[in-house]
Each structure stands twice: as structure tokens, then as C-alpha cells.
Write an enzyme that holds these catalytic residues in place. Sequence first.
Site, PDB file in Angstrom:
ATOM      1  N   THR A 357       5.282  80.117 -31.049  1.00 13.54           N
ATOM      2  CA  THR A 357       5.785  78.932 -31.792  1.00 13.54           C
ATOM      3  C   THR A 357       5.131  78.918 -33.166  1.00 13.54           C
ATOM      4  OG1 THR A 357       5.881  77.707 -29.756  1.00 13.54           O
ATOM      5  CG2 THR A 357       5.661  76.392 -31.752  1.00 13.54           C
ATOM      6  N   VAL A 358       5.793  78.414 -34.180  1.00 15.80           N
ATOM      7  CA  VAL A 358       5.073  78.276 -35.454  1.00 15.80           C
ATOM      8  C   VAL A 358       4.928  76.811 -35.799  1.00 15.80           C
ATOM      9  CG1 VAL A 358       5.793  80.493 -36.403  1.00 15.80           C
ATOM     10  CG2 VAL A 358       7.102  78.449 -37.012  1.00 15.80           C
ATOM     11  N   MET A 442      -0.040  75.161 -32.361  1.00 15.56           N
ATOM     12  CA  MET A 442       1.011  75.827 -31.580  1.00 15.56           C
ATOM     13  C   MET A 442       0.410  76.462 -30.333  1.00 15.56           C
ATOM     14  SD  MET A 442       1.525  78.872 -34.367  1.00 15.56           S
ATOM     15  CE  MET A 442       0.816  77.988 -35.741  1.00 15.56           C
TER      16      MET A 442
END
Length: 541
Positions: A357-358, A442
Site C-alpha cells: 500500500t502507499v 501503510m
Amino acid sequence: MKRDFHAPGRSAVYGSRGMAATSMPIATFTALEVLQKGGNALDAAIAAVAVLGVVEPQSTGIGGDCFCLYAPAGTGRVIALNGSGRAPAASTPEALRARQVSSLVNTSAHVVTIPTAVSGWELLNKTYGRTELGELLRPAIRCAEEGWPVHARVASDWASAAAKLRGNEASARRFLVDGQAPAIGHRFTQPELGRTLRAIATHGARAFYEGEIAADMVATLRALGGLHTEEDFAKGLRNADFVEPIKTAWRGMEVYQCPPNGSGLHVLQLLGILDGFETPAQGPLSAERYHRHIEAARLVYRDRDAFLADPSQVDVPVGMLTDRGYLDRLRALISDERAMKAMPPAGTSDLAKHKDTVYLCVVDEEGNACSFINSLFESFGSGILAEKSGVMLHNRGYGFRLQEGHPNCIAPNKRPMHTIIPGMVMQDGPRGLEAIMPYGVMGGHFQPMGQTLFLTNHFEFGLDVQEAIDCPRLFPAPDKGVVEVEKRIPASVVDRLSRMGHDIALMEKPHGGGQAIFIDRKAGTLVGGSDPRKDGCALGF
């Protein structure tokens, strides 16, 4: 604390007019370019996240979802956007069983919900942006068409996901080099994705959800047994929507989160439980501090697995789960001497009843603050590539269950439980309620744990923004029954936790990656931090 300049690491970054913190240097640079050309924090965030979807393809992309918290300067408000996708209209447990699906698999077409990131970008841009979406997508288009060098952490994650990519012919052709993940420094191009981004830049989000791009995604999924239709994608154009954020008072501030189906409510639960303890004198790296955090997280993730779902289809008892009395009772279950052997059923505090995930953030010169997260969920999502359009499809539907009667059972047009959560801290100032920190960590299921470790590191233990991000992490993984510990936690602390009854497992890769920007309104400065566990940086001007 004073930084030890003999030790490796980085200092917090200071600026006064604008700042961005992302997980890749080119994305941070892109955000600052947008700010310097007159765009606001939200414009900069969209441009940066589009770039990240190209240069950090294992983590994010237009085939995924997004959430956003945006605090427009001078309003005292936090705007929340839910950009998460829905299951196809034909997705029912019965339909899946008819196809001999007895369990959801992370690489199956059945775990691909309608990607909603592009819908979210357009809605945010039209409502609060200053710069046309097409202009914001130009840097991402350039990176896709001209290629961009693979950075170290990206290469490591890519190599770990190579087996998944080999399982899909299109993914293997486009995302492997001679059957292997590209090496550090390899200039990776994505011309098909570049064409798709150009179409979105010219025609808006409709180009993604209707026409040949949507048809390519549908054909790809249906060839693998998916129930998706072009009508499902057409409806996805309006999937993203603004929602009312949830919040809690904490240490003289207000911490904001997006509401369910995202897991932000569990950040509020964790803060509520931990807030009733005295700050351990032994400090942030002590067994006492980590033990309390582990035990609180075990209780909170128990509630998550039982209740977190799409509130438009089932009741999610946010009020009960964040009630101070309930959290006080959960805190009372935590002993400083030993780990809990058993926990009460979800939603209760009565032991007698027991039977990946960013993330990025941007602040502009006016003080607008944006907290933004965009994700494919697991590395390279489902591993399914719509080859003609260059869209790697996420596997967010892996958060569903097939257990009928469970709040998170798959259903038509339902959103799954979501792990990605942006955070925002607000505080009363001379001009009323103001943003003082967009932040996020994240890392899939780790995110509520990661956010609360960061917040307490900074606001309770006094670490600066960068130190608070750097500080070693651990996580009681709810699906594994062990506490996953980073290697930098002192051996004596790990030993003490083990003797307290925690089952310890050392991590091969570190937990997540965080970014944060503290807005010091008294000094007139911005203070940024970016996680060394990723390839990115914070920059200000």
C-alpha cells in the site's frame, strides 16, 4: 531527544511554504512541482499517487482503491473520501459455490472488486482541486512511457512476489524479465499503462470505467471465471463518495479517521485503551510499553474481525466499540505482568464468557493538509494483469468471507473490510480547529497498530517526527497467533516479552512504512518524516 549523528539514519525535514512526504523520491518531487506551480495540497497528492502507481507497482495503482482525509485551511473541517470498490452485482455465496468456490483465494478473479481509485481522484479533484486532472497525470504518464529505475525496496518486494506474477501469463510477460523480477536500477516501462493514463487525462474517469479499458478488465476477469460485467464497471464511475469522518479526543487533540468499511475506528479504540495507562518510565523501547500495545491490539483486532464491514449493508457498532466505558473495561483486562491466555468474545469485556500500500501526505503554503492512501492490498494485488490496458488489479475482495450471516460475507455491490487508513490530527488554535498533522502508516492489517505506535512515539514519548517513524515496530498478527518483531528491538526486550507469555517471531521484512508532516503553527514551519523502511523521502521548501 537529540539525534546521535554517529548512528545511521536521517533527520526530520524542515520547510516553511510547502512539504510532501511519500514512499518514492520522484513522487515527493512531483508533489512539490505541483505546489510550486500553484496547485494545492490535494492536487499535489493526486499527482504523487499517480506516479507511485507507476514506479511502485507492487503497492498501488489505478487498479486499486483509495481513501483520503483533507483539511482545507481556515475551515476547521476534515473532509473524508471513501474510494473503495464494490463486489460485482452477481457476487453471492451461492453463485460462488455453483462455481465450486469453497474459499476465497488471493489470486482469484473473485477477490477483485471494482477498482475505485480513479473515481476517487476525479471526485476529489473536481470538488477541491485547482489543477486539471489531466495536467496532474502528466508525470505518471512520463514515468510509464519512458520508464523509471527500480529502487531497492521495490526490487525486494517484486522478487518476493515473482511466484505470484508467474501464475498469470500476462503478468509474467509484462512484469518479469527473463522470468525473474527486475533488478535494482532496471528501467521498467509500461506503455500500455501510459496509454490508459493518457485516456483518463483526456476524457476523465469515464475512460477507465466505460469503453475499451473497462472491456479489457472485464474480459480478463471473466476469462478467469469472474462474475464481473461492463455494467459493474460503469457503475464504478460513481463508486467513490464523501463520508462523515469519525474522531476521538486524545491528549488535547482530535484524531480523525475515515469510517467503516475502513479500519480507522480501530485506531480510535487503541488510543482510547492506551490513554488510560501512565506513560512507562522505561521509554518507547521498553517491554512495558510494547506489552501494553500488543495486548490492546489483540483485543481491538478481535473486534475488527467480528464487526468491521460495509455499513451500508450491515450494522457496524462504531459508537459501542469506541465508547470510553467499553475501552476502560478492555484496559482493565491488561496485566503488566503477563500476556492474556484467553480473551472474551468480540464486543465484550467479560472473561467469564470465554469459551500488508502507499501512503503520502502534503501540506501547502495556505495550510491545506492532505492525508492520502492508495493500494492494491497485497503485493501486486491479485497478480491479474489486464494486459491491453496495463492495469494490475487489486485483491481487496480477499477481505470478504463466504460465511453466511457474518457481517463481512460477500454480497452484491458490497464493499469489503478495508485495511488502508489515512490519519489526521487536529487541534484548537488561535483561529479555531486546525490541522497539525496529516500522517499514515501503510502495511495492510498492521495499519491501526502502526498508526498508534507512531502517534504515541511522537506525542507521548516526545520523539520527533522522523524518530517516531524510525522507532522499531512489532505486531500481534491476528491470523498467525504470534507477535511479529522487527530485528532492531533489543534482544533483552524480546526476551522479556517472551517470558511474559508472548509467542515471538522475527520478521524478515520490516512492518509497513510511514509518512507524516507536523505543522508547527507557532514557529511557522513544517516538519516532515519519511520511513527508511521504504525508498521515499520528505522534502520541503
